[in-house]
Design an enzyme around this catalytic site. Structure first.
Site, PDB file in Angstrom:
ATOM      1  N   HIS A 465       0.575   3.546  -9.252  1.00  0.00           N
ATOM      2  CA  HIS A 465       1.671   3.098  -8.403  1.00  0.00           C
ATOM      3  C   HIS A 465       1.965   1.631  -8.714  1.00  0.00           C
ATOM      4  CE1 HIS A 465      -2.013   1.816  -6.461  1.00  0.00           C
ATOM      5  NE2 HIS A 465      -1.317   0.877  -5.828  1.00  0.00           N
ATOM      6  N   ASP A 467       3.114  -2.067  -6.507  1.00  0.00           N
ATOM      7  CA  ASP A 467       2.883  -2.533  -5.144  1.00  0.00           C
ATOM      8  C   ASP A 467       4.137  -2.941  -4.373  1.00  0.00           C
ATOM      9  OD1 ASP A 467       0.214  -2.043  -5.235  1.00  0.00           O
ATOM     10  OD2 ASP A 467      -0.366  -4.077  -5.780  1.00  0.00           O
ATOM     11  N   HIS A 537      -0.485   0.519 -11.749  1.00  0.00           N
ATOM     12  CA  HIS A 537      -1.944   0.547 -11.821  1.00  0.00           C
ATOM     13  C   HIS A 537      -2.492   1.662 -10.948  1.00  0.00           C
ATOM     14  CE1 HIS A 537      -0.765  -2.034  -8.467  1.00  0.00           C
ATOM     15  NE2 HIS A 537      -1.855  -1.631  -7.859  1.00  0.00           N
ATOM     16  N   ARG A 547     -17.903   1.957  -3.478  1.00  0.00           N
ATOM     17  CA  ARG A 547     -17.211   0.821  -4.124  1.00  0.00           C
ATOM     18  C   ARG A 547     -16.520  -0.005  -3.044  1.00  0.00           C
ATOM     19  NH1 ARG A 547     -11.763  -0.065  -5.103  1.00  0.00           N
ATOM     20  NH2 ARG A 547     -11.109  -0.911  -7.107  1.00  0.00           N
TER      21      ARG A 547
END
Length: 633
Positions: A465, A467, A537, A547
């Site tokens: 996508h 941002d 990204h 994570r």
């Protein structure tokens, strides 16, 4: 006049001949409709094989599915979903290794690559055989491509333009055919899966052959190949020297001539170029010459001047870009720029290391445990992007409220504010020195792999996508419209750990499948980039472990500044007043050296930053999900 009849008579005869030929080969009469450019482009990209492999798989015809998948993958080597599918096929029992075949393999490319392998291994006898086959197949493919250029006149603006007269129409269509024929050399010289053609594809064959023939002792054919090469580059000093050597070895009386097929190729190409350049100079046509060997005298003088001007302009644009890439010193000591835009194959991208210490990462990870127990809407929830992971999220305001209630330590909540502010100052000084960046949203977030649900997983932790716009990979566009956060200007991720599997950040082209750069998370690493269409990204699947990172978005627009942060800072100041410690940390046993000693206190609403430096600076076919409020990495 008589010349007109003499010219058009043979044209009419050829047209009649072609119609009869088509009638015999394509009975009944061929369709008057022609496939659109989009359809033809899909076939060039082997898109049908993408669908075929799915259909064959559903029909349980594994061998055909594997061949279709492999054929598509050869032309689309960066397609993430197909890469995973190929690996899945390799692990399947019953799939034969010889099923992985390219159904669209170009004979000249197979021969060329085999020949070059033998050449590099000093196996010149085998190299000669394969390179000769490659050259022959390439010239045949060239003729086939040229024949296909004699199709209907394609003019997308035909309705908008004034209809041309007889001779203008003939000239325009003929020049279109000639330009198409000239571009055929690029088509045969472009390997499936590549964008750029191999330079000097035909001449390079002759160069390799002349050396290989000399190594196997066939000086006659070596000289013939050298003479053929000199038709392209008649002033090449190295080849002229070799030619002189061959003549000496063969005897001065021995006639050395270039190959007939190469002579025909060069003469025909030069004739076509001459006509095209005439049309460029006098009829307003444009032409991108595919060959490096085109003689300078063939190019009109005004085009040479334009070429020199373009080169000069490109030189200055390059200098401007280099100037823009110059960055002022970072506002904190000890921080390293690990990768810049050039190393990441893009623009407005950077990776910093040592933004946090190991101790600070541990303290923030302690804060993430509170997020898992009493976070802001993600506690015990599946990820909005994949059913194989769970999310735990914490905003700066929620962190302060938890500290106020005694659920977390104040120092850890304050560290979240300080770490994000430090990141803001770094990104501002690097990308927009002198131009204030405001927080748009700050989110401490963890993604955890769901045990027992990772086997055969094919999706991403976060689909590709952008941002601040809605990515449309099919249309190669990114739409700056709601529900996208169109006001976001820069994005950042500050990583806190690396003890997990997968979860790396990757950047792609607008197609969402061609990966251009990857970033592996680790404690204290900050990746920052502009939020627009230049930086699509995604995040690889987290297949084991947890994570954690601080996701950061920034805006130049004050009216879109993060209001929750303002409230969080007010709570922090209120706490400082209560403790009568407005600007000191009295934590014991915790290393705060990288933040408390170097980063100024988070400013309140009325204060200005002291750092105003004026320095120059996969799912296949899946569309990104509609962005939600608080859409995190």
């Amino acid at each position: 006049g008589r010349w007109e009849a003499a010219l058009l008579g043979p044209v009419l005869q050829r047209a009649g001949c072609l119609q009869r030929c088509l009638g015999r080969r394509l009975r009944p009469a061929p369709s008057a409709h022609r496939a659109s450019r989009a359809v033809r482009r899909d076939f060039e990209r082997r898109e049908p094989y993408n669908y075929l492999q799915v259909a064959f798989f559903q029909l349980k015809k594994l061998d055909q599915a594997v061949s279709a998948a492999h054929t598509f993958f050869i032309a689309n080597p960066q397609h993430l979903q197909m890469r995973e599918d190929i690996e899945k096929y390799r692990r399947m029992s019953g799939v034969k290794s010889d099923s992985f075949q390219d159904l669209e393999a170009a004979p000249h490319w197979e021969a060329y690559e085999t020949g070059v392998q033998h050449y590099d291994a000093d196996e010149y006898l085998q190299a000669v055989a394969w390179l000769e086959e490659s050259l022959s197949e390439a010239l045949s493919a060239l003729e086939e491509c040229r024949a296909l250029c004699e199709g209907p006149w394609e003019d997308e603006d035909e309705e908008e333009k004034m209809q041309p007269g007889l001779y203008e129409a003939i000239a325009a269509h003929y020049i279109q055919v000639l330009k198409c024929r000239q571009q055929c050399v690029l088509e045969i010289a472009t390997k499936p899966g590549r964008i750029s053609a191999t330079e000097d594809f035909i001449p390079s064959h002759l160069d390799l052959l002349q050396f290989a023939y000399s190594q196997v002792g066939n000086q006659t054919l070596a000289a013939e190949c050298a003479a053929s090469y000199l038709l392209f580059y008649p002033t090449d000093e190295a080849m002229l020297e070799k030619m002189k050597q061959y003549r000496t070895e063969l005897g001065e009386d021995t006639a050395v001539t270039a190959r007939q097929s190469v002579q025909h190729y060069v003469q025909r190409s030069l004739m076509e170029k001459k006509l095209i350049y005439y049309a460029v100079e006098h009829l307003g046509e444009t032409f991108n010459d595919p060959d490096l060997w085109t003689p300078d005298e063939l190019i009109p003088e005004n085009l040479k001047q334009k070429y020199r001007e373009d080169q000069e302009k490109q030189k200055w644009e390059t200098l401007d870009m280099e100037e823009r890439e110059k960055r002022g010193p970072l506002p904190f000591e000890g921080i390293a720029v690990t990768m810049d835009s050039q190393q990441m194959n893009g623009t407005q991208r950077v990776v910093f290391d040592r933004v946090l210490t190991e101790s600070e990462c541990k303290d923030l990870l302690r804060l993430t445990k509170a997020a898992g127990e009493a976070g802001d809407g993600y506690r015990a929830r599946r990820s909005p992007h994949t059913p194989h992971e769970r999310f735990e999220g914490l905003t700066v305001l929620k962190a302060m409220q938890l500290a106020q209630n005694g659920d977390v330590e104040w120092r850890d909540a304050k560290l979240l504010l300080q770490a994000s502010e430090k990141s803001r100052k770094i990104i501002e000084s690097y990308f927009t020195p002198g131009k204030k960046l405001h927080f748009s949203f700050t989110h401490l977030v963890c993604r955890r792999a769901v045990d027992g649900e990772q086997e055969g997983r094919m999706d991403l932790s976060h689909p590709v996508h952008a941002d601040n716009c809605l990515l449309d990979p099919e249309g190669q566009e990114c739409w700056k419209e709601p529900p996208a956060y169109v006001y976001r200007d820069y994005s950042g991720i500050l990583y806190l750990n690396d003890d997990f599997q997968g979860g790396g950040l990757f950047f792609t082209e607008m197609d969402t499948v061609t990966v251009t750069a990857e970033v592996r998370p680790k404690c204290g690493r900050l990746v920052a980039f502009s939020s627009g269409k230049e930086n699509p990204h995604g995040v690889w699947a987290v297949s084991r472990g947890r994570r954690c990172a601080i996701a950061l978005w920034y805006t130049h627009s004050r009216e879109h500044a993060e209001q929750e942060r303002v409230k969080a800072e007010e709570l922090m100041e209120q706490r400082a007043v209560e403790q009568d410690q407005p600007d000191e940390d009295k934590h014991q046993g915790t290393d705060r050296s990288s933040i408390s000693s170097s980063a100024p206190r988070a400013p309140n609403r009325a204060s200005k930053t002291a750092d105003q430096r004026q320095k120059p600076g996969l799912d296949r076919k899946q569309h990104p999900k509609v962005l939600r409020a608080r859409d995190e990495f």
